[in-house]
Scaffold this motif. Sequence first.
Motif, PDB file in Angstrom:
ATOM      1  N   UNK A 289       0.824  -1.210   0.000  1.00 48.73           N
ATOM      2  CA  UNK A 289       0.000   0.000   0.000  1.00 48.73           C
ATOM      3  C   UNK A 289       0.860   1.262   0.000  1.00 48.73           C
ATOM      4  N   UNK A 290       1.864   1.322   0.887  1.00 52.95           N
ATOM      5  CA  UNK A 290       2.679   2.530   1.014  1.00 52.95           C
ATOM      6  C   UNK A 290       3.692   2.673  -0.110  1.00 52.95           C
ATOM      7  N   UNK A 291       4.371   1.571  -0.473  1.00 56.00           N
ATOM      8  CA  UNK A 291       5.466   1.647  -1.447  1.00 56.00           C
ATOM      9  C   UNK A 291       5.014   1.406  -2.871  1.00 56.00           C
ATOM     10  N   UNK A 292       3.802   0.890  -3.030  1.00 56.78           N
ATOM     11  CA  UNK A 292       3.271   0.672  -4.366  1.00 56.78           C
ATOM     12  C   UNK A 292       2.203   1.690  -4.718  1.00 56.78           C
ATOM     13  N   UNK A 293       1.045   1.557  -4.092  1.00 59.05           N
ATOM     14  CA  UNK A 293      -0.092   2.430  -4.410  1.00 59.05           C
ATOM     15  C   UNK A 293       0.225   3.889  -4.115  1.00 59.05           C
ATOM     16  N   UNK A 294       0.692   4.170  -2.893  1.00 56.61           N
ATOM     17  CA  UNK A 294       0.891   5.575  -2.499  1.00 56.61           C
ATOM     18  C   UNK A 294       2.042   6.237  -3.252  1.00 56.61           C
ATOM     19  N   UNK A 295       3.051   5.469  -3.619  1.00 54.25           N
ATOM     20  CA  UNK A 295       4.171   6.049  -4.368  1.00 54.25           C
ATOM     21  C   UNK A 295       3.878   6.147  -5.866  1.00 54.25           C
ATOM     22  N   UNK A 296       2.754   5.606  -6.284  1.00 55.31           N
ATOM     23  CA  UNK A 296       2.292   5.801  -7.658  1.00 55.31           C
ATOM     24  C   UNK A 296       1.306   6.953  -7.726  1.00 55.31           C
ATOM     25  N   UNK A 297       0.966   7.508  -6.584  1.00 52.66           N
ATOM     26  CA  UNK A 297      -0.016   8.586  -6.520  1.00 52.66           C
ATOM     27  C   UNK A 297       0.664   9.930  -6.279  1.00 52.66           C
ATOM     28  N   UNK A 298       0.101  10.978  -6.831  1.00 54.58           N
ATOM     29  CA  UNK A 298       0.599  12.339  -6.651  1.00 54.58           C
ATOM     30  C   UNK A 298       0.374  12.750  -5.200  1.00 54.58           C
ATOM     31  N   UNK A 299       1.447  13.048  -4.480  1.00 53.56           N
ATOM     32  CA  UNK A 299       1.384  13.376  -3.045  1.00 53.56           C
ATOM     33  C   UNK A 299       0.748  12.253  -2.222  1.00 53.56           C
ATOM     34  N   UNK A 300       0.707  11.045  -2.776  1.00 54.01           N
ATOM     35  CA  UNK A 300       0.040   9.954  -2.076  1.00 54.01           C
ATOM     36  C   UNK A 300      -1.463  10.107  -2.034  1.00 54.01           C
ATOM     37  N   UNK A 301      -2.017  11.023  -2.824  1.00 52.84           N
ATOM     38  CA  UNK A 301      -3.445  11.353  -2.732  1.00 52.84           C
ATOM     39  C   UNK A 301      -4.181  11.275  -4.070  1.00 52.84           C
ATOM     40  N   UNK A 302      -3.560  11.766  -5.136  1.00 48.19           N
ATOM     41  CA  UNK A 302      -4.231  11.825  -6.443  1.00 48.19           C
ATOM     42  C   UNK A 302      -3.650  10.763  -7.374  1.00 48.19           C
ATOM     43  N   UNK A 303      -4.471  10.123  -8.191  1.00 47.74           N
ATOM     44  CA  UNK A 303      -3.939   9.138  -9.131  1.00 47.74           C
ATOM     45  C   UNK A 303      -2.958   9.775 -10.118  1.00 47.74           C
ATOM     46  N   UNK A 304      -1.858   9.095 -10.365  1.00 42.58           N
ATOM     47  CA  UNK A 304      -0.930   9.507 -11.413  1.00 42.58           C
ATOM     48  C   UNK A 304      -1.575   9.176 -12.752  1.00 42.58           C
ATOM     49  N   UNK A 305      -1.879  10.180 -13.593  1.00 38.47           N
ATOM     50  CA  UNK A 305      -2.531   9.882 -14.874  1.00 38.47           C
ATOM     51  C   UNK A 305      -1.696   8.958 -15.748  1.00 38.47           C
ATOM     52  N   UNK A 306      -0.367   8.988 -15.582  1.00 42.21           N
ATOM     53  CA  UNK A 306       0.492   8.126 -16.369  1.00 42.21           C
ATOM     54  C   UNK A 306       0.353   6.660 -16.010  1.00 42.21           C
ATOM     55  N   UNK A 307      -0.178   6.355 -14.835  1.00 43.12           N
ATOM     56  CA  UNK A 307      -0.353   4.972 -14.409  1.00 43.12           C
ATOM     57  C   UNK A 307      -1.756   4.454 -14.701  1.00 43.12           C
ATOM     58  N   UNK A 308      -2.606   5.298 -15.270  1.00 39.75           N
ATOM     59  CA  UNK A 308      -3.966   4.890 -15.609  1.00 39.75           C
ATOM     60  C   UNK A 308      -4.011   4.264 -16.995  1.00 39.75           C
ATOM     61  N   UNK A 309      -4.925   3.334 -17.187  1.00 42.24           N
ATOM     62  CA  UNK A 309      -5.081   2.671 -18.475  1.00 42.24           C
ATOM     63  C   UNK A 309      -6.402   3.082 -19.119  1.00 42.24           C
ATOM     64  N   UNK A 310      -7.264   2.132 -19.433  1.00 43.59           N
ATOM     65  CA  UNK A 310      -8.520   2.467 -20.117  1.00 43.59           C
ATOM     66  C   UNK A 310      -9.470   3.276 -19.238  1.00 43.59           C
ATOM     67  N   UNK A 311      -9.218   3.319 -17.931  1.00 41.17           N
ATOM     68  CA  UNK A 311     -10.123   4.052 -17.045  1.00 41.17           C
ATOM     69  C   UNK A 311     -10.081   5.558 -17.274  1.00 41.17           C
ATOM     70  N   UNK A 312      -9.119   6.062 -18.071  1.00 43.02           N
ATOM     71  CA  UNK A 312      -9.129   7.502 -18.359  1.00 43.02           C
ATOM     72  C   UNK A 312     -10.381   7.903 -19.124  1.00 43.02           C
ATOM     73  N   UNK A 313     -11.076   6.930 -19.695  1.00 42.20           N
ATOM     74  CA  UNK A 313     -12.299   7.245 -20.432  1.00 42.20           C
ATOM     75  C   UNK A 313     -13.527   7.263 -19.523  1.00 42.20           C
TER      76      UNK A 313
END
Length: 740
Positions: A289-313
Amino acid sequence: MRNYLKLLTAIVLTALATNSIGASTDFEIIKKRVVEALIQPGVNDAEIQPLINNLQEDGTWPGIDYEDVSNEGFQHSRHYSNMVNLAWAYRKESSAFYKSPEVLKALEAALKNWVDNDYICENWWFNQIGTPDNLVDVLLLAGNDLPEELVEKTQPIIGRANIDAPGARPGGDRIKIAGIQAKNMLFLGDRETFEKVVRVIENEIKYVEWVGKKYGYTYRRHSGGFGNRSAGGRGIQYGNSFHHRTDGVNNTLSYGIGYANAFVEWAVYTAGTRFAFAEEKLSRLVDYYLDGICKTAVFGKYPDPGAKNRSVSRRGTLRPYSAKTAENLLLTTNYRKKELQEIADIRNNGIAPTLSHATFFWNSEHFSFQRPGWFASVRMYSTRNHNMEVPYNSEGLLNHHRGDGANHISRTGDEYYDIFPVFDYQKVSGTTIMQKPELPDPSQIQKIGLTDFVGAVTDGIYGAVAFDFKSPHDPLIARKSWFFFDKMFVCLGAGISCKNDNSPVVTTLNQCLLKGDVTVSSGNNSSVIQHGEKKLKSVDWIFHDGIGYVFPNPATVQLKNSAETGSWWKISKQSSTPKDEISLDIFKLWVPHGKRPSDETYEYIVVPAATVEKMKQNSSQNNIRILSNTPEVQVVMNTKLGICQAVFYQAGEIQVSENLKLISDNPGIIMLKMKDEKVTEISVADPNRELSRFHLSISEKMEKYGDNFSAVWNEKDGLTHVSVKLPQDNYAGDSFTIEL
């Protein structure tokens, strides 16, 4: 949510305070927790009466297409959502419809309709997850008051969610399915099967061997390759990213979040009982959770758009995350408690993160970089994985180039919020793309990478990223690299070549929502640019929304800061997708390379968290020296920090300073840290994942030995020869740092 957390906390603490709890009592405690969690969301009584009034004699609701069971359709999900709402109102004591015979009658008619018709969707997910999950919730809330025969007929439908089902393969869906089965066992009172399923859930908290380890750059020599469904590789990767399938695509912020939440949910339900998860498993869950999900998130809070796939639609896909998962983990373990609390405070109270990191997820070719004031990421792919998720269910129909070195930059977390209906998918931030009249068919989105040299070096705080890019869509190649420091990062491109005579090639610096003025400096004269699209020559720097883009050599760029139109329907053909045309103001900045470029280059520095005044001071260029930008080697020196980062696409050497030469005997990425012009630390990585040891030399005298390295001075050569043992097996591609 707050009341729900308080409720769970009270229940957990009560259970923990009990010295001896029997299996039966444990079972009932967990069932009570599950039911209380189900009824916690508020019921809007104003929505319940219309559900009752509009229900037709055959148990259906008007406005739902009961004939369309396609992947894009299946409006039947509205039917079972209505049933859950009715069951909520029936069970919720604060509802005006609590224990209402009228509600129970409507619920019975709607459930009978479903049981009689057994609606099957072309998308297996609804049949094994969506439908069973909602039906078991209905039974937990109101099943005891429904006719026994109707409940029995519902069981085979719910039973499609079981740990032996086809969809319960290792990965995110297995845990969701197991959770549904566990809830059903609570309803049925089957303690033996419940315990079996809970242990399946617990034991899935593990690292899995990445499929690319076997089907990497040699995948062409293996039968089936990534398409081999028995190849495994689904789940938490070594390095803490997440793969849902065998394609090697990063799914950390989609299936990977659902995966973690399913574990956390059952960790809370079972806490303090004999069914509780082992501390070892909880610790691994927290690490992910901390080293994977949270470090892929902007400030640990917002999804990194670069890590999103088809859900951007999907609308709202970049909305901030809640603190619920972090708070629930705090209920179950004291492991890394301070960090979990900080994530909860960031998400609840908006505090700025205190930790900085440079993280490379080597099994997913994804890099993220966090500083208290800004975040950036780089998305890539190699022969070891695919570029993007398949556009399943007709979503993400224009995602062909979103993995081509996408480099997103955030200061606030909302720079790209819902931009995707109007997005120019051939000008993705950070990418070099051949501009085509139109993108290929969506069936051509997912492609295997064509080069091995893709990776990053990092010591956990700083890092450099390299992408030997060969487009699987176009006759285009480029050597692309990024060098990350505290207040800026440097972007280099070399060897940019394309064999197409008709389509120009561009490198996009950024494409985001337009917020405020755009200031351009040329010849040390700065001015605010009017809205529109224009070509600008001899540009020194450009500033927009707190981010500066600096050109070490005055450059020709193209800029657009005006409205773009589009629609969600353009990128998603779901039956619920709105078709209205929308318009958003967009900032778009790119470097043109012309048609059929040959060995073209680009160089620019990104300065986040800046101001126009700081841009005028030119401090970024004062501290940055670009030592090389060729197809063979790309090197950047930050003189203020004393950090040199070098990408060697082949063996070579570079003069770092007047007194320091760096030689690499093999391809790879090197980071040197220096103090008073003396090398104090060396970090290395092998993007090709082929070497057992990394060999380099520096023209500085030193002698030092460690368990995994040696540094030996050779008087004759005037060089210290350094040999570093590289991470192997599941850690191949990770970095190794030695202190000198």
